[in-house]
Design a protein around this motif. Structure first.
Motif, PDB file in Angstrom:
ATOM      1  N   LEU A   1       8.499  -6.552   9.218  1.00 22.96           N
ATOM      2  CA  LEU A   1       9.048  -6.647   7.866  1.00 22.96           C
ATOM      3  C   LEU A   1      10.242  -7.604   7.811  1.00 22.96           C
ATOM      4  O   LEU A   1      11.137  -7.549   8.648  1.00 22.96           O
ATOM      5  N   THR A   2      10.237  -8.459   6.794  1.00 25.16           N
ATOM      6  CA  THR A   2      11.377  -9.353   6.559  1.00 25.16           C
ATOM      7  C   THR A   2      12.166  -8.909   5.332  1.00 25.16           C
ATOM      8  O   THR A   2      13.301  -9.353   5.133  1.00 25.16           O
ATOM      9  N   ASN A   3      11.573  -8.060   4.531  1.00 29.43           N
ATOM     10  CA  ASN A   3      12.272  -7.491   3.364  1.00 29.43           C
ATOM     11  C   ASN A   3      11.612  -6.172   2.973  1.00 29.43           C
ATOM     12  O   ASN A   3      10.490  -5.875   3.388  1.00 29.43           O
ATOM     13  N   ILE A   4      12.328  -5.382   2.174  1.00 26.24           N
ATOM     14  CA  ILE A   4      11.787  -4.098   1.703  1.00 26.24           C
ATOM     15  C   ILE A   4      11.889  -4.026   0.175  1.00 26.24           C
ATOM     16  O   ILE A   4      12.114  -2.950  -0.398  1.00 26.24           O
ATOM     17  N   LYS A   5      11.704  -5.181  -0.474  1.00 21.47           N
ATOM     18  CA  LYS A   5      11.791  -5.241  -1.926  1.00 21.47           C
ATOM     19  C   LYS A   5      10.820  -4.292  -2.612  1.00 21.47           C
ATOM     20  O   LYS A   5      11.110  -3.755  -3.690  1.00 21.47           O
ATOM     21  N   LEU A   6       9.656  -4.082  -2.006  1.00 22.83           N
ATOM     22  CA  LEU A   6       8.623  -3.249  -2.615  1.00 22.83           C
ATOM     23  C   LEU A   6       8.662  -1.798  -2.113  1.00 22.83           C
ATOM     24  O   LEU A   6       7.683  -1.064  -2.281  1.00 22.83           O
ATOM     25  N   PHE A   7       9.787  -1.418  -1.531  1.00 22.52           N
ATOM     26  CA  PHE A   7       9.882  -0.048  -1.049  1.00 22.52           C
ATOM     27  C   PHE A   7       9.817   0.912  -2.234  1.00 22.52           C
ATOM     28  O   PHE A   7      10.556   0.766  -3.214  1.00 22.52           O
ATOM     29  N   PRO A   8       8.936   1.922  -2.181  1.00 19.38           N
ATOM     30  CA  PRO A   8       8.729   2.809  -3.341  1.00 19.38           C
ATOM     31  C   PRO A   8       9.825   3.860  -3.497  1.00 19.38           C
ATOM     32  O   PRO A   8      10.619   4.113  -2.593  1.00 19.38           O
ATOM     33  N   LYS A   9       9.825   4.489  -4.654  1.00 17.16           N
ATOM     34  CA  LYS A   9      10.722   5.616  -4.897  1.00 17.16           C
ATOM     35  C   LYS A   9      10.105   6.845  -4.251  1.00 17.16           C
ATOM     36  O   LYS A   9       9.030   7.291  -4.643  1.00 17.16           O
ATOM     37  N   LEU A  10      10.785   7.370  -3.242  1.00 17.80           N
ATOM     38  CA  LEU A  10      10.294   8.541  -2.525  1.00 17.80           C
ATOM     39  C   LEU A  10      11.357   9.641  -2.620  1.00 17.80           C
ATOM     40  O   LEU A  10      12.296   9.691  -1.824  1.00 17.80           O
ATOM     41  N   ALA A  11      11.187  10.502  -3.600  1.00 20.22           N
ATOM     42  CA  ALA A  11      12.211  11.488  -3.944  1.00 20.22           C
ATOM     43  C   ALA A  11      12.519  12.488  -2.837  1.00 20.22           C
ATOM     44  O   ALA A  11      13.624  13.039  -2.793  1.00 20.22           O
ATOM     45  N   ASN A  12      11.565  12.719  -1.918  1.00 15.76           N
ATOM     46  CA  ASN A  12      11.764  13.726  -0.874  1.00 15.76           C
ATOM     47  C   ASN A  12      11.989  13.131   0.519  1.00 15.76           C
ATOM     48  O   ASN A  12      12.092  13.883   1.499  1.00 15.76           O
ATOM     49  N   LEU A  13      12.080  11.816   0.597  1.00 15.05           N
ATOM     50  CA  LEU A  13      12.249  11.172   1.901  1.00 15.05           C
ATOM     51  C   LEU A  13      13.603  11.530   2.509  1.00 15.05           C
ATOM     52  O   LEU A  13      14.653  11.360   1.886  1.00 15.05           O
TER      53      LEU A  13
ATOM     54  N   SER B   1       4.539  11.546  -2.834  1.00 10.69           N
ATOM     55  CA  SER B   1       5.646  12.298  -3.439  1.00 10.69           C
ATOM     56  C   SER B   1       6.259  13.353  -2.519  1.00 10.69           C
ATOM     57  O   SER B   1       7.418  13.754  -2.701  1.00 10.69           O
ATOM     58  N   ALA B   2       5.500  13.822  -1.511  1.00 10.85           N
ATOM     59  CA  ALA B   2       6.005  14.866  -0.608  1.00 10.85           C
ATOM     60  C   ALA B   2       6.510  14.295   0.716  1.00 10.85           C
ATOM     61  O   ALA B   2       6.967  15.050   1.574  1.00 10.85           O
ATOM     62  N   LEU B   3       6.453  12.985   0.866  1.00 12.12           N
ATOM     63  CA  LEU B   3       6.803  12.347   2.137  1.00 12.12           C
ATOM     64  C   LEU B   3       8.272  12.586   2.504  1.00 12.12           C
ATOM     65  O   LEU B   3       9.180  12.335   1.712  1.00 12.12           O
ATOM     66  N   GLU B   4       8.495  13.064   3.744  1.00 14.88           N
ATOM     67  CA  GLU B   4       9.841  13.340   4.232  1.00 14.88           C
ATOM     68  C   GLU B   4      10.236  12.431   5.397  1.00 14.88           C
ATOM     69  O   GLU B   4      11.395  12.038   5.503  1.00 14.88           O
ATOM     70  N   HIS B   5       9.290  12.121   6.274  1.00 13.65           N
ATOM     71  CA  HIS B   5       9.560  11.267   7.424  1.00 13.65           C
ATOM     72  C   HIS B   5       8.647  10.042   7.383  1.00 13.65           C
ATOM     73  O   HIS B   5       7.424  10.185   7.307  1.00 13.65           O
ATOM     74  N   LEU B   6       9.252   8.852   7.460  1.00 10.02           N
ATOM     75  CA  LEU B   6       8.478   7.613   7.412  1.00 10.02           C
ATOM     76  C   LEU B   6       8.902   6.707   8.561  1.00 10.02           C
ATOM     77  O   LEU B   6      10.084   6.384   8.718  1.00 10.02           O
ATOM     78  N   ASP B   7       7.929   6.288   9.371  1.00  9.17           N
ATOM     79  CA  ASP B   7       8.190   5.429  10.522  1.00  9.17           C
ATOM     80  C   ASP B   7       7.592   4.049  10.256  1.00  9.17           C
ATOM     81  O   ASP B   7       6.374   3.892  10.193  1.00  9.17           O
ATOM     82  N   LEU B   8       8.470   3.049  10.102  1.00  6.51           N
ATOM     83  CA  LEU B   8       8.049   1.663   9.867  1.00  6.51           C
ATOM     84  C   LEU B   8       8.607   0.724  10.941  1.00  6.51           C
ATOM     85  O   LEU B   8       8.790  -0.458  10.695  1.00  6.51           O
ATOM     86  N   GLN B   9       8.861   1.251  12.117  1.00 11.36           N
ATOM     87  CA  GLN B   9       9.418   0.407  13.160  1.00 11.36           C
ATOM     88  C   GLN B   9       8.384  -0.596  13.682  1.00 11.36           C
ATOM     89  O   GLN B   9       7.193  -0.321  13.729  1.00 11.36           O
ATOM     90  N   ASN B  10       8.906  -1.784  14.018  1.00  9.96           N
ATOM     91  CA  ASN B  10       8.061  -2.856  14.563  1.00  9.96           C
ATOM     92  C   ASN B  10       6.883  -3.204  13.649  1.00  9.96           C
ATOM     93  O   ASN B  10       5.748  -3.360  14.094  1.00  9.96           O
ATOM     94  N   ALA B  11       7.186  -3.298  12.344  1.00  5.71           N
ATOM     95  CA  ALA B  11       6.129  -3.598  11.367  1.00  5.71           C
ATOM     96  C   ALA B  11       6.230  -5.025  10.823  1.00  5.71           C
ATOM     97  O   ALA B  11       5.614  -5.347   9.802  1.00  5.71           O
TER      98      ALA B  11
ATOM     99  N   GLY C   1       0.797  -1.236   0.000  1.00  8.27           N
ATOM    100  CA  GLY C   1       0.000   0.000   0.000  1.00  8.27           C
ATOM    101  C   GLY C   1       0.820   1.272   0.000  1.00  8.27           C
ATOM    102  O   GLY C   1       0.269   2.358  -0.205  1.00  8.27           O
ATOM    103  N   LEU C   2       2.122   1.166   0.233  1.00  9.34           N
ATOM    104  CA  LEU C   2       2.984   2.347   0.214  1.00  9.34           C
ATOM    105  C   LEU C   2       3.564   2.498  -1.185  1.00  9.34           C
ATOM    106  O   LEU C   2       4.257   1.599  -1.674  1.00  9.34           O
ATOM    107  N   ASN C   3       3.271   3.614  -1.834  1.00  6.50           N
ATOM    108  CA  ASN C   3       3.693   3.765  -3.233  1.00  6.50           C
ATOM    109  C   ASN C   3       4.234   5.159  -3.527  1.00  6.50           C
ATOM    110  O   ASN C   3       4.352   6.002  -2.629  1.00  6.50           O
ATOM    111  N   GLU C   4       4.535   5.402  -4.772  1.00  3.61           N
ATOM    112  CA  GLU C   4       5.169   6.656  -5.187  1.00  3.61           C
ATOM    113  C   GLU C   4       4.224   7.840  -5.155  1.00  3.61           C
ATOM    114  O   GLU C   4       4.653   8.975  -5.385  1.00  3.61           O
ATOM    115  N   GLU C   5       2.956   7.593  -4.866  1.00  4.35           N
ATOM    116  CA  GLU C   5       2.009   8.706  -4.764  1.00  4.35           C
ATOM    117  C   GLU C   5       2.329   9.600  -3.564  1.00  4.35           C
ATOM    118  O   GLU C   5       1.910  10.755  -3.521  1.00  4.35           O
TER     119      GLU C   5
END
Length: 237
Positions: free
Chosen positions: A51-63, A39-49, A33-37
């Motif tokens: 996750l075993t891999n981040i293969k589908l991590f989107p392109k976030l130009a402003n992160l 586009s303005a995202l700067e801070h992302l918190d995925l702790q304790n989620a 559900g996390l995608n390139e839409e």
């Protein structure tokens, strides 16, 4: 995760979100559900989620800041190269064992990296030295510089002290204003007293004038009586 994202949007468009908290979000091990839409995202918190891999991590130009701590990751950091502004990354309490898994981060301008709680076999000092050599832009590793000296928060303390000083100045200013107003009220009271005194003085003058008029009237009466007696004496002769 997709449902949690919908809740975190709170009616906003994905392109408007600059901070997104998906911590403690239970997943099937992958990003969903996390995608390139975002586009303005700067801070992302995925702790304790979970996750075993981040293969589908989107392109976030402003992160700029990413927290992946408390998951079960052991590799796959190369996907983060599509986040060119990323400078702060937390990988604490994961399953990383090989230092080479951190090498993809050299393509970014990472300045702060947290990897405490992983399974790297190298002695701490040796590990620190190698990581700083691998990542030229790095300033802090697990909160300390390349010499192992922890970050100095004195600037923040100074800012807090400055805030306290400013607060004290404001209180002193208020105290100064207080007496000023009191003095003003006192002056007003003095003016009232002066007015009353003036009034009393004028009243006293008026009473004195009245007394003088009464005395004049009494003198006239006495003179009249004297004249009357004189006439009576002459008539008797």
């Amino acid at each position: 995760m997709d449902v949690r994202i919908g809740l975190e949007l709170r009616g906003k468009k994905k392109s408007e979100i600059t901070e997104l908290d998906l911590s403690n979000c239970k997943t099937g091990g992958e990003i969903d559900g996390l995608n390139e839409e975002f586009s303005a995202l700067e801070h992302l918190d995925l702790q304790n989620a979970s996750l075993t891999n981040i293969k589908l991590f989107p392109k976030l130009a402003n992160l700029k800041k990413l927290d992946l701590s408390g998951n079960r990751l052991s590799k796959g950091l190369e996907v983060l190269k599509d986040c060119p502004k990323l400078t702060s990354l937390s990988l604490t309490n994961n399953k990383f064992k090989d230092m080479e898994t951190l090498k993809p981060l050299s393509e970014l301008q990472i300045t702060q990296l947290d990897v405490d709680g992983n399974e790297f076999p190298e002695p701490k000092d040796e590990f620190r030295k190698k990581v700083f050599e691998m990542l030229p832009s790095l300033l802090l590793l697990d909160g300390a510089n390349k010499d192992g000296v922890e970050e100095d928060n004195s600037d923040d303390d100074d800012d807090e002290e400055d805030d306290e000083d400013d607060s004290g100045d404001e209180e002193e200013s208020e105290d100064e204003d207080g007496p000023g107003l009191s003095a003003l009220y006192d002056n007003t009271a003095d003016l009232d007293d002066d007015d009353e005194a003036d009034y009393d003085g004028e009243g006293g003058d008026e009473e004195s004038a009245d007394d003088e008029d009464e005395d004049d009237e009494e003198d006239d009466t006495q003179q009249n009586k004297g004249v009357k007696r004189k006439h009576e004496g002459e008539e008797a002769k």
